[in-house]
Design a protein around this motif. Structure first.
Motif, PDB file in Angstrom:
ATOM      1  N   ASP A 521      -7.469   0.587  71.838  1.00  0.00           N
ATOM      2  CA  ASP A 521      -7.095  -0.125  70.796  1.00  0.00           C
ATOM      3  C   ASP A 521      -8.116   0.273  69.831  1.00  0.00           C
ATOM      4  OD1 ASP A 521      -6.496  -3.137  69.862  1.00  0.00           O
ATOM      5  OD2 ASP A 521      -8.952  -2.934  69.944  1.00  0.00           O
ATOM      6  N   ALA A 522      -7.767   0.062  68.431  1.00  0.00           N
ATOM      7  CA  ALA A 522      -8.601   0.379  67.266  1.00  0.00           C
ATOM      8  C   ALA A 522      -9.833  -0.327  67.015  1.00  0.00           C
ATOM      9  CB  ALA A 522      -7.746   0.371  65.784  1.00  0.00           C
ATOM     10  N   VAL A 523      -9.831  -1.667  67.436  1.00  0.00           N
ATOM     11  CA  VAL A 523     -10.914  -2.380  67.230  1.00  0.00           C
ATOM     12  C   VAL A 523     -11.959  -2.103  68.162  1.00  0.00           C
ATOM     13  CG1 VAL A 523     -12.101  -4.859  67.437  1.00  0.00           C
ATOM     14  CG2 VAL A 523      -9.872  -4.301  65.766  1.00  0.00           C
ATOM     15  N   GLN A 524     -11.432  -2.029  69.694  1.00  0.00           N
ATOM     16  CA  GLN A 524     -12.203  -1.797  70.884  1.00  0.00           C
ATOM     17  C   GLN A 524     -12.992  -0.417  70.854  1.00  0.00           C
ATOM     18  OE1 GLN A 524     -13.357  -4.140  72.857  1.00  0.00           O
ATOM     19  NE2 GLN A 524     -14.763  -2.813  73.656  1.00  0.00           N
ATOM     20  N   PHE A 525     -12.201   0.576  70.086  1.00  0.00           N
ATOM     21  CA  PHE A 525     -12.799   1.896  69.849  1.00  0.00           C
ATOM     22  C   PHE A 525     -14.083   1.947  69.187  1.00  0.00           C
ATOM     23  CE2 PHE A 525     -12.460   6.301  67.959  1.00  0.00           C
ATOM     24  CZ  PHE A 525     -12.659   6.868  69.225  1.00  0.00           C
ATOM     25  N   ARG A 526     -13.877   1.181  67.766  1.00  0.00           N
ATOM     26  CA  ARG A 526     -14.985   1.074  66.961  1.00  0.00           C
ATOM     27  C   ARG A 526     -16.368   0.375  67.630  1.00  0.00           C
ATOM     28  NH1 ARG A 526     -10.564   1.094  63.942  1.00  0.00           N
ATOM     29  NH2 ARG A 526     -10.430   2.161  61.902  1.00  0.00           N
ATOM     30  N   LEU A 527     -15.812  -0.585  68.274  1.00  0.00           N
ATOM     31  CA  LEU A 527     -17.010  -1.375  69.154  1.00  0.00           C
ATOM     32  C   LEU A 527     -17.810  -0.650  70.132  1.00  0.00           C
ATOM     33  CD1 LEU A 527     -15.370  -4.998  69.499  1.00  0.00           C
ATOM     34  CD2 LEU A 527     -17.273  -4.205  68.001  1.00  0.00           C
ATOM     35  N   GLU A 528     -16.863   0.216  70.702  1.00  0.00           N
ATOM     36  CA  GLU A 528     -17.459   1.278  71.908  1.00  0.00           C
ATOM     37  C   GLU A 528     -18.428   2.340  71.082  1.00  0.00           C
ATOM     38  OE1 GLU A 528     -14.442   2.900  73.872  1.00  0.00           O
ATOM     39  OE2 GLU A 528     -13.593   1.112  75.005  1.00  0.00           O
ATOM     40  N   LEU A 529     -17.993   2.616  70.105  1.00  0.00           N
ATOM     41  CA  LEU A 529     -18.689   3.720  69.330  1.00  0.00           C
ATOM     42  C   LEU A 529     -20.189   2.880  68.817  1.00  0.00           C
ATOM     43  CD1 LEU A 529     -16.208   5.651  67.037  1.00  0.00           C
ATOM     44  CD2 LEU A 529     -17.597   6.494  68.904  1.00  0.00           C
ATOM     45  N   LEU A 530     -20.153   1.652  68.437  1.00  0.00           N
ATOM     46  CA  LEU A 530     -21.153   1.036  67.895  1.00  0.00           C
ATOM     47  C   LEU A 530     -22.120   0.938  69.005  1.00  0.00           C
ATOM     48  CD1 LEU A 530     -19.779  -1.416  65.389  1.00  0.00           C
ATOM     49  CD2 LEU A 530     -21.283   0.449  64.764  1.00  0.00           C
ATOM     50  N   GLU A 531     -21.610   0.598  70.281  1.00  0.00           N
ATOM     51  CA  GLU A 531     -22.545   0.441  71.604  1.00  0.00           C
ATOM     52  C   GLU A 531     -23.280   1.797  71.848  1.00  0.00           C
ATOM     53  OE1 GLU A 531     -24.310  -1.827  74.294  1.00  0.00           O
ATOM     54  OE2 GLU A 531     -23.127  -2.499  72.852  1.00  0.00           O
ATOM     55  N   LYS A 532     -22.507   2.819  71.679  1.00  0.00           N
ATOM     56  CA  LYS A 532     -22.998   4.095  71.979  1.00  0.00           C
ATOM     57  C   LYS A 532     -24.091   4.429  70.928  1.00  0.00           C
ATOM     58  CE  LYS A 532     -19.016   6.320  73.818  1.00  0.00           C
ATOM     59  NZ  LYS A 532     -18.020   7.207  73.851  1.00  0.00           N
ATOM     60  N   ALA A 533     -23.969   3.925  69.750  1.00  0.00           N
ATOM     61  CA  ALA A 533     -25.216   4.223  68.590  1.00  0.00           C
ATOM     62  C   ALA A 533     -26.284   3.139  68.763  1.00  0.00           C
ATOM     63  CB  ALA A 533     -24.505   3.675  67.269  1.00  0.00           C
ATOM     64  N   LYS A 534     -26.028   2.200  69.584  1.00  0.00           N
ATOM     65  CA  LYS A 534     -27.228   1.425  69.813  1.00  0.00           C
ATOM     66  C   LYS A 534     -27.922   1.759  71.039  1.00  0.00           C
ATOM     67  CE  LYS A 534     -28.498  -3.572  69.869  1.00  0.00           C
ATOM     68  NZ  LYS A 534     -27.632  -4.913  69.734  1.00  0.00           N
ATOM     69  N   THR A 535     -27.193   2.014  72.170  1.00  0.00           N
ATOM     70  CA  THR A 535     -27.732   2.472  73.616  1.00  0.00           C
ATOM     71  C   THR A 535     -28.234   3.878  73.613  1.00  0.00           C
ATOM     72  OG1 THR A 535     -25.655   2.862  74.441  1.00  0.00           O
ATOM     73  CG2 THR A 535     -26.744   0.634  74.617  1.00  0.00           C
ATOM     74  N   ALA A 536     -27.360   4.908  73.111  1.00  0.00           N
ATOM     75  CA  ALA A 536     -27.693   6.397  73.026  1.00  0.00           C
ATOM     76  C   ALA A 536     -27.367   7.114  71.796  1.00  0.00           C
ATOM     77  CB  ALA A 536     -27.049   6.951  73.999  1.00  0.00           C
ATOM     78  N   PRO A 537     -28.369   6.703  70.604  1.00  0.00           N
ATOM     79  CA  PRO A 537     -27.821   7.349  69.253  1.00  0.00           C
ATOM     80  C   PRO A 537     -28.196   8.735  69.254  1.00  0.00           C
ATOM     81  CG  PRO A 537     -30.145   6.021  69.565  1.00  0.00           C
ATOM     82  CD  PRO A 537     -29.432   5.629  70.682  1.00  0.00           C
TER      83      PRO A 537
END
Length: 716
Positions: A521-537
């Motif tokens: 899903d387009a929205v979920q894909f972006r949210l997953e990327l943001l979570e990676k940026a937060k937890t493992a930048p």
């Protein structure tokens, strides 16, 4: 505006009478300094050591001199709202005056970069709060009570215990004798009454009744008019001209040339326009006369070339693509665009022996002053600049070329002159949005995770056409962003939300392509990327992850993302620019087999909203601008000459093509961030992604209508 509206007369209008309070506050540095009482009778505002003023007269009227140019962003309304809030003044008693350029008293007298409110927020609040505290102390002293026992409301100081109250006008003279406090308490944001409400623009009535507010309205007794013939193509220069017929035309005073231009001077705009057509001019080649076909070749060479400047590199990009389970590739392109403000370029200049007077619409008055001083080889302090309201700018009036034309021409003809541009002048010889192309590649692993991302930008006079630290940078372990540039005789400059106005469309559309390839899903894909940026930048994170996540979730909620709507296709986009975050969802329906944009949902985080009316207008205007130019706007060249010179050939969005727009602001209580530009960048992406959902066709080139005109034939 008449002769009496000079800078000196402006200052006189702000002069104190025998009583009253006038406060100055400093615009320099991060914190506003304590206010200073300007003592004395009939003291001119210009004599204070500070550089912006809040005055309270004995009749209770509060005036703020607004230093920033008004370009339609509503700054002349927003500034006094902020002061009035902290002052607790009745809004009916507030007025604002446009200040002239004064480099000793003001900082950042600019309309650009969506930075006026962020820059002035604390300064204006402290100015209002300082005046309020001085008024309270004056009332407490008169009553013989403690200032802590007094409150304020709607231009009155009130003694809580006794119910006594005094109007600000009654206290102004006494307050002027009190030493201004060095530290004042600002309101808790939860107690705001004016800030965050809906207040109509202070110039609305004058605009609706046709008052002379704009530069094009300005008239000075004894001035002459001029229109200038500039080279008809980029790359040409003046060889010779014959003005015999023009000089004998009615109303014509003179015809002169300077800097490859021929200026016709006369008694009226119409007379000089008619005479300009009679001048016989011969041009000669000075540079390569580029056509759009040349640009296609140039872009391919740049994108295929090896001389690219690396803007950011994280991880091991080569290995990521070598080991990828799936690779997604795409190219996006955008054309040159004119700014097209409804008020064409114009400016008044009077070069005298004792100095230069400039009057007109400019987004950068100090730059106009400095460039004029440099041109005429005089000290900058000998150049005064009065600001008129602007009928649009969008970055075009950040330039000073049209100001310098007026100044140079006045110096040649030894007379006050107003230089006028036609629409064809504006579109044919203006400063355009750069043309840019992007090449994207994405590497996915077997689980559909984004493990590699590369972006190459190529621009014509675009400088750096990327924003290498914007999302998804930091969320991808292996990333490469580089760029290259072609230098051209075609002049370019900032265009509303520079670079991001198109880059956001390209990036957000490509991210959708990657999400689709990953089966997510387009929205979920972006949210997953943001979570990676937060937890493992990976590398630097230069955007606020939580603020971006919040607008994504809000836009999804408001639009009903994930909930099937019969016959409705949704497209998503989110972007960060000018310190603000905007997420959008576009709704597309099919009518007679054609996609029709019916609604846009926008979630906006710009911090505290000063004026709901102005803020919503800014967001809606940015979205409409974004839709119109993504769908229809295009400027092409043939032998160095623009092929679209007026609105009969340059397509703008029409009223019946504007969808419903629903705007929701995030109420997070942070200080204001930019708003004039951030709503435009994500628009193209949300629309293109929605059209893909509806039709299965990717739109990678702007304008959309020229990529597939049959798709967008009228369905009305």
């Amino acid at each position: 505006m008449t002769k009496n509206n000079s800078r000196r007369d402006f200052l006189k209008s702000a002069a104190l009478t025998s009583s009253g309070l006038i406060l100055g506050f400093n615009w320099f540095g991060q914190e506003a300094l304590a206010a200073e009482v300007v003592a004395g009778v009939s003291t001119e505002a210009g004599n204070t050591a500070f550089n912006a003023f809040l005055s309270i007269q004995t009749d209770g009227i509060v005036t703020i001199f607004s230093p920033n140019p008004e370009i339609g962003q509503g700054i002349k309304t927003a500034f006094p709202i902020i002061v009035a809030e902290e002052l607790d003044v009745d809004w009916a008693n507030v007025k604002v005056l446009q200040a002239p350029l004064d480099t000793k008293k003001f900082e950042r007298q600019v309309a650009g970069g969506s930075g006026s409110i962020p820059h002035s927020w604390q300064r204006l609040r402290k100015a209002g709060a300082t005046a309020r505290q001085m008024l309270v102390e004056a009332a407490a002293k008169r009553w013989g009570v403690s200032a802590s026992d007094c409150t304020t409301e709607k231009s009155f100081v009130i003694h809580t215990a006794s119910g006594k109250k005094l109007g600000y006008g009654e206290l102004a003279t006494e307050a002027a004798k009190i030493t201004p406090p060095t530290d004042v308490k600002l309101k808790d944001k939860k107690d705001f009454k004016l800030i965050g409400s809906t207040i109509k623009g202070v110039d609305n009535k004058a605009i609706l009744t046709g008052k002379s507010l704009f530069g094009i309205d300005f008239h000075r007794e004894g001035m002459v008019y001029s229109m200038i013939q500039r080279p008809p193509a980029f790359g040409l220069k003046l060889k010779s001209f014959d003005a015999t017929a023009a000089k004998v035309s009615p109303g014509i005073i003179d015809v002169v040339s300077f800097k490859d231009k021929v200026a016709i001077v006369g008694k009226s705009t119409w007379e000089v326009k008619k005479a300009r057509d009679l001048v016989k001019i011969e041009w000669e080649k000075a540079n390569t006369l580029e056509s759009s076909d040349d640009h296609n070749r140039i872009f391919k060479e740049l994108l295929d070339g090896t001389k690219n400047e690396v803007r950011r590199k994280d991880g091991d990009i080569e290995t990521a693509f070598k080991d990828a389970a799936k690779i997604v590739e795409a190219e996006y392109q955008c054309p040159f665009l004119p700014h097209n403000p409804m008020e064409p370029m114009n400016f008044f200049a009077h070069v005298r022996e004792d100095g230069v007077e400039l009057v007109g619409p400019t987004q950068t008055p100090q730059n106009a002053q400095n460039q004029t001083a440099k041109l005429l080889n005089i000290p900058a302090e000998k150049v005064t600049v009065e600001l008129t309201r602007m009928g649009g700018g969008f970055g075009r009036r950040l330039g000073t070329d049209y100001v310098l034309e007026a100044a140079e021409l006045s110096s040649i003809i030894k007379a006050p002159v107003k230089v006028m541009w036609t629409r064809e002048d504006d579109m044919g010889g203006g400063s355009y949005r750069p043309a840019v192309r992007y090449r994207f590649r994405a590497a996915l692993d077997k689980q559909g995770n984004l493990i590699g991302y590369s972006l190459r930008g190529a621009g014509i006079n675009a400088g750096n056409p990327t924003r290498q630290d914007n999302f998804p940078a930091g969320a991808v372990p292996n990333l490469l962003i580089d760029s290259s540039e072609h230098k051209s005789a075609i002049t370019t400059g900032p265009w509303r939300a520079p670079i991001t106005n198109f880059l956001a469309f390209a990036e957000q559309s490509f991210i959708d392509e990657v999400a689709t390839a990953a089966g997510k899903d387009a929205v979920q894909f972006r949210l997953e990327l943001l979570e990676k940026a937060k937890t493992a930048p990976t590398g630097a994170i230069k955007y606020d992850i939580d603020r971006m996540k919040a607008v994504i979730e809000l836009a999804a909620e408001k639009s009903g993302w994930g909930k099937k709507k019969k016959g409705v296709s949704l497209g998503f986009s989110v972007y960060f620019s000018h310190a603000s975050y905007v997420a959008q969802v576009a709704e597309v329906v099919m009518k007679k087999g054609k996609p029709v944009l019916q609604k846009i949902y926008a979630a906006v985080d710009c911090g505290v909203v000063v004026n709901q009316s102005g803020a919503r207008n800014q967001v809606m205007g940015g979205i409409i601008d974004g839709i119109g130019h993504a769908m229809y706007g295009n400027l092409t060249f043939k032998d160095g000459k623009p092929e679209q010179m007026n609105f009969n050939t340059f397509r703008l969005i029409k009223m019946n093509e504007i969808p419903a727009i629903e705007v929701t602001f995030v109420n997070n209580g942070i200080d204001p961030t930019g708003l004039g530009e951030p709503a435009l960048p994500p628009t193209g992406g949300s629309v293109a992604n929605a059209i893909f959902k509806a039709t299965g066709k990717r739109l990678r080139n702007q304008p959309f209508i020229e990529q597939d005109d049959k798709m967008f034939e009228s369905v009305s």
